[in-house]
Structures are given as C-alpha cells and as structure tokens.
Scaffold this motif. Structure first.
Motif, short mmCIF file in Angstrom:
data_model
loop_
_atom_site.label_atom_id
_atom_site.label_comp_id
_atom_site.label_asym_id
_atom_site.label_seq_id
_atom_site.Cartn_x
_atom_site.Cartn_y
_atom_site.Cartn_z
N VAL A 93 3.51 8.55 1.72
CA VAL A 93 4.39 9.41 0.94
C VAL A 93 4.03 10.87 1.23
N GLU A 94 5.00 11.59 1.75
CA GLU A 94 4.84 13.01 2.04
C GLU A 94 5.84 13.79 1.20
N GLY A 95 5.44 14.98 0.75
CA GLY A 95 6.36 15.79 -0.05
C GLY A 95 7.63 16.12 0.73
N LEU A 142 0.83 -1.21 0.00
CA LEU A 142 0.00 0.00 0.00
C LEU A 142 0.87 1.26 0.00
N LEU A 143 0.56 2.16 -0.91
CA LEU A 143 1.20 3.49 -0.91
C LEU A 143 0.09 4.52 -0.68
N VAL A 144 0.28 5.37 0.32
CA VAL A 144 -0.76 6.34 0.67
C VAL A 144 -0.23 7.77 0.58
N ALA A 145 -1.01 8.65 -0.01
CA ALA A 145 -0.73 10.09 0.10
C ALA A 145 -2.04 10.78 0.41
N HIS A 146 -2.05 11.62 1.43
CA HIS A 146 -3.31 12.31 1.72
C HIS A 146 -3.53 13.41 0.69
#
Lengths: 325, 393
Positions: free
Chosen positions: B178-180, B87-91
């Motif tokens: 994943v956060e910038g 799972l890859l998550v980005a809000h």
C-alpha cells in the motif's frame, strides 16, 4: 497551603491521564458536559488538523468532548471553511451577542464563547499549534473531572530535547520571564507558582468563567489568574505539563505590544484590588522606533485594553442558562 | 455488509456505492495520518513511528500485535479461517531526516507536508483498517496481516520486509503493498536494479601548487563521463540514473572528496550484471590515472521478476480499477512488491490517492480520492479472500 505544597500537589503531568476510558466514565458519572473552544484569526494552516484530531480521538473514539466550536474574529483566509468542512460549529464572533457590539481581540472570542457554548467546562485551545495532540484537551480537562476543588487548569510546556544534568532552568517565554514573573513576584507571590502563566490553553468551570471579567486583548490570561486567585484561592488553580508545543515564534517588537497590553491590564487590576496606590491616567500608546534613511522615527501603536464584564451580569446569559446573579 | 463473493461481478456491483460508505472513516484516517506522519522516520530510524502504529492497532483491540528484531511492526485482523492469511505491507520509512519539520497542514480538500504521500498515508491506511472493518461490520475469511516494514528505502534495501519474509511462519496467499500515491498505479513486476555509491578521495598532502591539476571533482567527473559512455540497449529496457553528486568545500579549496550515487535498472538481470562489471572497470582505471582512492559499493540490489499480466490477481485489479473509472498506470516497481514476488508470493502495489510535489517539503495529497483508493483496496481484498485471484491448478 504554602506555595511549595501547591506546586507539589497542583502541578501535574498529562501522562497521569492516559486512561481515557476511565476519564470518560467519570465524566459521564458526573453528568458533565464539556465544550472545546478554538479562538481563531487566520489559522488555515493548523485549524483543520486540530479539529480532525479532537473529533476523531475525543468525540468518536472516547466521547469526552460534547461540542467543538470555532469562534472566529473575521479571518480573511479559509479558516472558517476548513473548520466547517471537518464538522466544527463555526461562529463569527461578531454574530454572538451583537447587541453588545464587536471588539477586536482574542479575549473577546473567549468571552463570547461563555455565552455561545453550552458545556459545564470550557477548554480553550489556541488554533496555531503545529504538533497538535489530544492531550492538549484531555490533559486540561482531567483535573477538573477528578478534583472538584480545582476550577481553573492552565497548560505549560516543558520537555527538554537534550539535557544531561539534574538541574536545568524552566519557565515561560520572554514576556513571562521579563515582565509577568517579576510583577507577580512583587505583588502576587503565590502566582509565581505558575510555570507559564501566559499559555493560551486552559480549561475552566462555567461557574468561574461567568463570574470574571474578560480583557479583550493581551491581558486576558494575566487578569484571569489574578481574579481566580483573589476569588477562589490557589487551591482552585492547577497546571498541567503538556510536554512540547510547537507554534509560531514572535518577533521581539510584537512581544513589546503584548507586554504593553499585559502591563496595562495588570496595573488596572492591581489598582482596583488596592495592591498599589492610585495611578495617573495611563496612556494607550506604545511607541517603538524605526529608521528610514538614517532618520529615527517613532511609531505609536494604540493598544486599548478594554474589558468585558462578567458574563453573569448580562440578562441574556442569565436567561439562557437559568442562573441568577 | 456482504463479504463473501464467488465472482468478481458481485464485487464490482458493490463498488459504485463503496467510496461513499467509507467517508465516515475520514477523521480516524486523517488523525492516524497526522500522528504517524508527524513522527520523523528516516530509514533505519523508524522505531518511533512503528511504535505508534502498533499502539494504534492495540487501541483498536487487535489481539496479535507485535514488533520483531528487524524493527517491523505487525498486527493481525483475524478472519474466520485461521489457516488463511493475506499480507498488507506499507513501508514506515521516509526520505526526510529528523531535522525536517514534519508538520502536516490539513486543508478542506488536501493535506500538505513532507512524506504525507510516501508513505505516511499508506501506513495510516493500515492503521485505520481495523476501525474501517469495525465501522462496516466486516470480517473476511482470511486473516489480514498488517505489516509496517522498516528499512525499506535506499540503503535500507527492503531489509525489514526481507527479514519478515524469511522468518514469518504464517503461510501467505497474496500480498498488497500500500502506497499513498498514485491512485491508479498497478505494479506487479520488478526490474532488475542495483544502486551504486562511488566515493573518491585525493590525499590531503597534495599542496596548493598542484591545485587545478587534480581534484576529487575532476577525477569523479572522469568516472561519470565514462559511465555515460556505457552503451544502453533499448531492448531489454535499461537505464542508468545519476541521482546525487557531492564534493568539495568552497570556491578556492581543492576538493579532496567527492561522491556519486546512481541507480541502474534493467528488465534483464544479465544487463544489470554487465553494467555493474563495467562500472567496476571504470573505477579501477580511474584509480590509477588520477592518483585517487576510489571506493565503489553496491548499496542495494534486486533481481528482475514479476507475475504475469494474465494472472488472476492482476486481472482482478484491472477490472476493479476500470469499474472505479481509474486510469490504470502499469509500471514495474523497485519497492516491496519486488521482494514478495521474488519469493513466489503473488503481489501487487496499489496507490491510495492523487498526490503532487512528491518528495518535496510541500508534498500534497488530495482527500476526496482517498475513498476511491480505499474502495479499490477493499475490493481487491474481497477478491483475494474469495479465492478469485488464485491461478488455476
């Protein structure tokens, strides 16, 4: 074709051209080459974004554009650096056809692009658009690809943010509605069919671009429309709704200069075409007021609307593109 | 390009050349960043941004692309083994309202604009992964589930991700949030936390004669002073952050309304609960002494937890970051990773690039380090995919 028919058939919304795959196939079938020209003067805030987006979407993903070029009037900020970083071909306007000298103005860049760029179609997009999107290029090019009788496609922008009733006013900016539309209504009624005649985004076939003169300043858009209309008729012109465009807002005084330049270019055209009688010599000075310590002072701005000849009259151009007068 | 690795050393050997090989994706990534980032996406109103995210995945030819009831967007990059999933998550939400000018400026070495780092870039990375895999000819063994989650920030309380985790039927092996920003961050534990909102109202009928004696500002000030008197232990590490205060109308008008937003964090769930009870007591006391109506509500909360520093996922991340010469900054997180870990999924949060002016209108990210950030992400994916991040049986 009467004006209402023209408005109906030649006013198109960009969403009709959503199928970019099909558009690119048709372009390739016709063997067309398309150049994007971004005229710039100190646009470091927006130029990078425009180039990246056009390159990603309309070169890499859908190969619609064959060339992305920046023609710069001598920016003093990082415009040229940024444009080159993201892979655009960057030209200093003064370096193109230097034997013809250097004049200041957006029209000069547009004219030199006709010589420098190699596309069969050139699409001009201003470099100060904040909400850039690929539609700004493909929306203008598509009518030229699908409809051979169309030669000149102009953008307009109309997306109400909130409107409840069925009828609402639409049109151009202040200079369009106060100056250009009344002038067209008086002297070239067919051209009132254009919603925003002054918009800076348009796509044009080379065989039209090389046969019309280019005022170097504010008058270039108005004068192009009159010339294309006179030579090829309204059938050759189409306009595409690109929804909303966000850009810098200009002060009324700056619009005064713009209106002055347009009016001069218009009068010269109208006189040459015999639409109005002989004019006296026109001043090149616009006078505006400022107040200092309760004293009203006039400032005179010289606004010269010089004109570049049709590109096809230049031997260098005829040689480069193998065309005859 | 090799994608199957039996040891971390094989992945590390690939790393030095990887950022350079990722650079050609620049235009696609920045375009996704602009398109996604310029759509306002305040918490609870992420629909338009997520719709575009899904559209971009469809344009890349991904077969499984869908939205869900909670407003999340999901797409899957198929692997060779249909039974394995990462799972890859980005809000998708940001802290700015739709009235903020969301235009981004792209300069030669940096990109500037509200929310560009948090988290338009994280989302753009997810939207770009299908193109990146295509460019490098990559296919993993596991499916990559790309989740753009809704309602992540503040009052959203991770509701989007929570819905997805409760209703998703795919068994996940691990998760990466994943956060910038910031490149080098590594979060694999969560502090216990609650966010509280205290609203104070004074009845309107108190006339001007009593102005100065009572006001919603004075009453709230009393509450704040008492909150500050709550003893905070150094161990377990605990903190109270008074985040925002609002109240009153003008110079000479008695304030009839005021509010406070605050956050309590602690490594201990017991501490969080104890402070919450103290705040409830303080508010109840203030109601009686100030003739004011107080409301205290907890808008979001998390339980503390985490995976161990010796977990193979954490160890792999650290070695990959060292190899890329990144200074690892280990910090507990309040964000998506806490929800994944609480559900027993080994997960980490990774940052993609260097950023500054976070949460200001001129939030800025640096372009060049993005390729190091992407290389780091790919390497961690390879490690998970190769089974190198599983805990020994």
């Amino acid at each position: 074709m009467n004006l209402n028919e023209w408005i109906h058939s030649n006013t198109i919304h960009h969403s009709q051209f959503w199928d970019l795959k099909k558009l690119v196939e048709e372009k390739q079938r016709q063997g067309l080459k398309i150049s994007l020209c971004l005229p710039t003067l100190n646009e470091e805030k927006t130029i990078g974004k425009e180039i990246v987006m056009f390159k990603s979407e309309l070169v890499d993903r859908y190969p619609l554009l064959d060339e992305i070029a920046v023609i710069d009037s001598g920016s003093t900020d990082r415009t040229r650096d940024i444009a080159a970083t993201f892979g655009a071909d960057v030209y200093l306007s003064a370096d193109i056809l230097p034997q013809y000298g250097e004049k200041k103005g957006k029209g000069e860049n547009l004219w030199k692009a006709v010589y420098q760029l190699t596309g069969d179609i050139i699409v001009y997009v201003d470099a100060d658009i904040k909400n850039i999107h690929p539609r700004f290029a493909y929306g203008l090019v598509a009518p030229l690809i699908y409809r051979p009788e169309v030669h000149y496609v102009k953008a307009f922008y109309d997306r109400p943010l909130a409107f409840s009733q069925g009828v609402r006013p639409s049109g151009g900016g202040r200079v369009t509605e106060i100056l250009v539309r009344p002038l067209f209504s008086l002297f070239f009624p067919d051209l009132t069919g254009l919603v925003q005649p002054l918009s800076g985004e348009y796509a044009v076939r080379r065989e039209v671009l090389d046969k019309i003169p280019f005022p170097i300043g504010y008058g270039v858009e108005t004068s192009h429309l009159i010339d294309v209309y006179e030579k090829w008729g309204m059938e050759a012109i189409a306009q595409v709704d690109l929804d909303q465009r966000v850009h810098r807002n200009q002060e009324t005084r700056a619009l005064g200069k713009m209106a002055f330049g347009i009016l001069r270019a218009f009068l010269v055209r109208a006189e040459a075409l015999g639409v109005i009688g002989k004019l006296p010599e026109l001043s090149t000075f616009l006078r505006q007021f400022q107040v200092s310590n309760a004293n009203f002072e006039q400032i005179a701005y010289e606004i010269v609307e010089e004109e570049r000849p049709p590109m096809i009259e230049l031997p260098e151009y005829r040689e480069k593109f193998g065309v005859a007068l | 390009m090799q994608t199957t690795f039996t040891s971390l050393d094989g992945i590390l050997a690939l790393l030095p050349s990887l950022p350079g090989r990722l650079a050609p994706i620049q235009e696609t990534l920045i375009t996704n960043l602009i398109m996604l980032g310029e759509i306002p996406s305040p918490t609870f109103e992420e629909e338009a941004r997520i719709k575009l995210f899904l559209q971009r995945l469809v344009e890349c030819g991904l077969p499984d692309v869908s939205g869900d009831e909670a407003g999340n967007g999901v797409g899957i990059i198929p692997g060779r083994n249909p039974d394995r999933n990462i799972l890859l998550v980005a809000h998708a939400d940001s802290v700015y309202t739709d009235k903020t000018d969301h235009s981004l400026s792209v300069l030669s070495d940096e990109i500037i604009g509200p929310g560009v780092a948090d988290n338009a870039l994280g989302l753009a990375v997810l939207a770009t992964l299908p193109s990146l895999f295509e460019m490098l000819g990559l296919q993993l063994d596991a499916n990559l589930v790309l989740l753009s989650s809704s309602k992540g920030l503040g009052r959203g309380n991770l509701d989007g991700l929570r819905f997805f985790m409760e209703n998703n039927i795919l068994p996940m092996e691990a998760g990466i949030c994943v956060e910038g920003a910031q490149l080098g961050r590594l979060s694999y534990s969560a502090e216990g936390m609650f966010r509280g909102y205290i609203n104070c109202r004074i009845p309107e009928d108190l006339g001007w004669q009593r102005a100065g004696q009572n006001s919603a500002i004075i009453a709230l000030n009393d509450v704040i002073n008492r909150i500050l008197e709550i003893p905070i232990p150094r161990r377990p590490r605990t903190s109270i952050v008074l985040g925002a205060i609002r109240g009153g109308k003008s110079y000479n008008i008695m304030a009839t309304q005021s509010s406070l937003r605050f956050e309590v964090r602690s490594e201990s769930a017991g501490q969080v609960q104890a402070i919450r009870e103290r705040v409830e007591d303080i508010v109840a006391h203030a109601t009686s002494t100030h003739n004011a109506q107080f409301e205290f509500s907890v808008v979001s909360s998390r339980d503390p937890g985490g995976i161990d520093v010796g977990h193979p996922l954490v160890k792999s991340c650290r070695r990959i970051m060292e190899c890329l010469e990144l200074e690892t900054e280990i910090r507990p997180s309040m964000s998506e990773v806490s929800e994944l870990i609480a559900r027993g999924l080994p997960a980490v949060t990774l940052g993609i690039t260097e950023a500054s002016n976070l949460h200001d209108l001129d939030e800025t990210i640096r372009i060049k380090p993005i390729y190091t950030g992407l290389a780091q992400l790919l390497a961690v994916l390879f490690a998970i995919d190769g089974g190198l991040c599983n805990e020994p049986e």
